[in-house]
Design a protein around this motif. Structure first.
Motif, mmCIF file in Angstrom:
data_model
loop_
_atom_site.group_PDB
_atom_site.id
_atom_site.type_symbol
_atom_site.label_atom_id
_atom_site.label_comp_id
_atom_site.label_asym_id
_atom_site.label_seq_id
_atom_site.Cartn_x
_atom_site.Cartn_y
_atom_site.Cartn_z
ATOM 1 N N UNK A 15 155.661 -43.245 3.806
ATOM 2 C CA UNK A 15 155.742 -42.038 4.632
ATOM 3 C C UNK A 15 155.556 -40.812 3.739
ATOM 4 N N UNK A 16 155.012 -39.750 4.324
ATOM 5 C CA UNK A 16 154.828 -38.497 3.582
ATOM 6 C C UNK A 16 155.306 -37.319 4.428
ATOM 7 N N UNK A 17 155.722 -36.258 3.735
ATOM 8 C CA UNK A 17 156.100 -35.011 4.399
ATOM 9 C C UNK A 17 154.824 -34.186 4.434
ATOM 10 N N UNK A 18 154.242 -33.995 5.612
ATOM 11 C CA UNK A 18 152.899 -33.439 5.732
ATOM 12 C C UNK A 18 152.885 -31.962 6.113
ATOM 13 N N UNK A 19 151.995 -31.236 5.456
ATOM 14 C CA UNK A 19 151.726 -29.839 5.765
ATOM 15 C C UNK A 19 150.256 -29.735 6.140
ATOM 16 N N UNK A 20 149.943 -28.987 7.182
ATOM 17 C CA UNK A 20 148.577 -28.898 7.693
ATOM 18 C C UNK A 20 147.668 -28.007 6.870
ATOM 19 N N UNK A 21 146.429 -27.879 7.320
ATOM 20 C CA UNK A 21 145.407 -27.073 6.629
ATOM 21 C C UNK A 21 145.796 -25.605 6.496
ATOM 22 N N UNK A 40 139.872 -37.112 10.144
ATOM 23 C CA UNK A 40 139.483 -36.449 11.395
ATOM 24 C C UNK A 40 139.148 -34.975 11.155
ATOM 25 N N UNK A 41 139.940 -34.307 10.285
ATOM 26 C CA UNK A 41 139.738 -32.886 10.010
ATOM 27 C C UNK A 41 138.759 -32.638 8.850
ATOM 28 N N UNK A 42 138.159 -33.741 8.333
ATOM 29 C CA UNK A 42 137.262 -33.661 7.174
ATOM 30 C C UNK A 42 137.959 -32.925 6.026
ATOM 31 N N UNK A 53 161.388 -38.178 -2.022
ATOM 32 C CA UNK A 53 161.117 -39.192 -1.017
ATOM 33 C C UNK A 53 161.458 -38.630 0.360
ATOM 34 N N UNK A 54 160.587 -38.526 1.318
ATOM 35 C CA UNK A 54 159.157 -38.813 1.186
ATOM 36 C C UNK A 54 158.448 -37.713 0.398
ATOM 37 N N UNK A 55 157.341 -38.053 -0.307
ATOM 38 C CA UNK A 55 156.659 -37.049 -1.118
ATOM 39 C C UNK A 55 155.981 -35.977 -0.259
ATOM 40 N N UNK A 56 156.052 -34.714 -0.682
ATOM 41 C CA UNK A 56 155.388 -33.649 0.076
ATOM 42 C C UNK A 56 153.872 -33.720 -0.140
ATOM 43 N N UNK A 57 153.123 -33.776 0.942
ATOM 44 C CA UNK A 57 151.668 -33.831 0.868
ATOM 45 C C UNK A 57 151.103 -32.740 1.755
ATOM 46 N N UNK A 58 149.872 -32.353 1.471
ATOM 47 C CA UNK A 58 149.246 -31.318 2.289
ATOM 48 C C UNK A 58 147.788 -31.659 2.526
ATOM 49 N N UNK A 59 147.282 -31.148 3.623
ATOM 50 C CA UNK A 59 145.870 -31.307 3.930
ATOM 51 C C UNK A 59 145.130 -30.111 3.336
ATOM 52 N N UNK A 60 144.080 -30.402 2.598
ATOM 53 C CA UNK A 60 143.302 -29.364 1.932
ATOM 54 C C UNK A 60 141.835 -29.625 2.256
#
Length: 165
Positions: A15-21, A40-42, A53-60
């Motif tokens: 699992x990840x802690x997600x941040x959007x574009x 989906x968002x390319x 835990x969960x690791x912070x991730x982001x969409x770039x």
């Protein structure tokens, strides 16, 4: 030193802690869901830290993460003080006009962030004249740079290295 960039499939957490574009918080989602959303968002899924835990991730946006990492690495190298040293050669019995030209050239290099290695070619018993000229140059360039080394007399040349302030 820049840390290794963990992207997309290289992220192994369930699992990840997600941040959007746009920086909006999406929350905790499964790794696969985050990868699907990135596709989906390319975009790329980039993990900021593997320590939590969960690791912070982001969409770039695709490719932006690599450019960001390269830029951070470039800045880190510049801060480490890896100064490129340029050599300026002179003779011990130099005319005043030529001396001024070499001084301006060294000043310009120091102001642009380069180190300068001043080398004076010595013939016969010009050692003291060369040393005196390097002392004078170092004094004239005090506003732009500082000494990295002292004056080094060796065989047929005298050298002095200056680094930018």
């Amino acid at each position: 030193m820049a840390s290794k960039l963990v992207m997309n499939e290289a992220i192994k957490a369930a699992e990840v802690w997600l941040t959007g574009l746009d920086g909006e918080r999406i929350g905790v989602v499964s790794r696969q869901e985050a990868l699907d959303l990135a596709k989906e968002l390319k975009a790329d899924l980039v993990c900021d830290s593997l320590m939590s835990s969960p690791p912070p991730c982001r969409l770039v946006s695709r490719g932006a993460a690599k450019r960001e990492k390269d830029q951070a690495g470039k800045e880190a190298r510049q801060q480490e003080g890896q100064v490129k040293v340029k050599e300026i050669r002179l003779t011990a019995n130099i005319e005043e006009h030529d001396y001024d030209t070499k001084r301006r050239q060294a000043e310009k290099l120091l102001d642009s962030g380069h180190g300068v290695l001043l080398v004076v070619r010595i013939q016969g018993k010009e050692g003291q004249a060369a040393k005196a000229m390097l002392e004078g140059l170092a004094t004239d360039l005090k506003a732009s740079g500082t000494r990295k080394t002292g004056i080094q007399l060796s065989g047929k040349q005298a050298a002095l290295e200056l680094i930018p302030k």
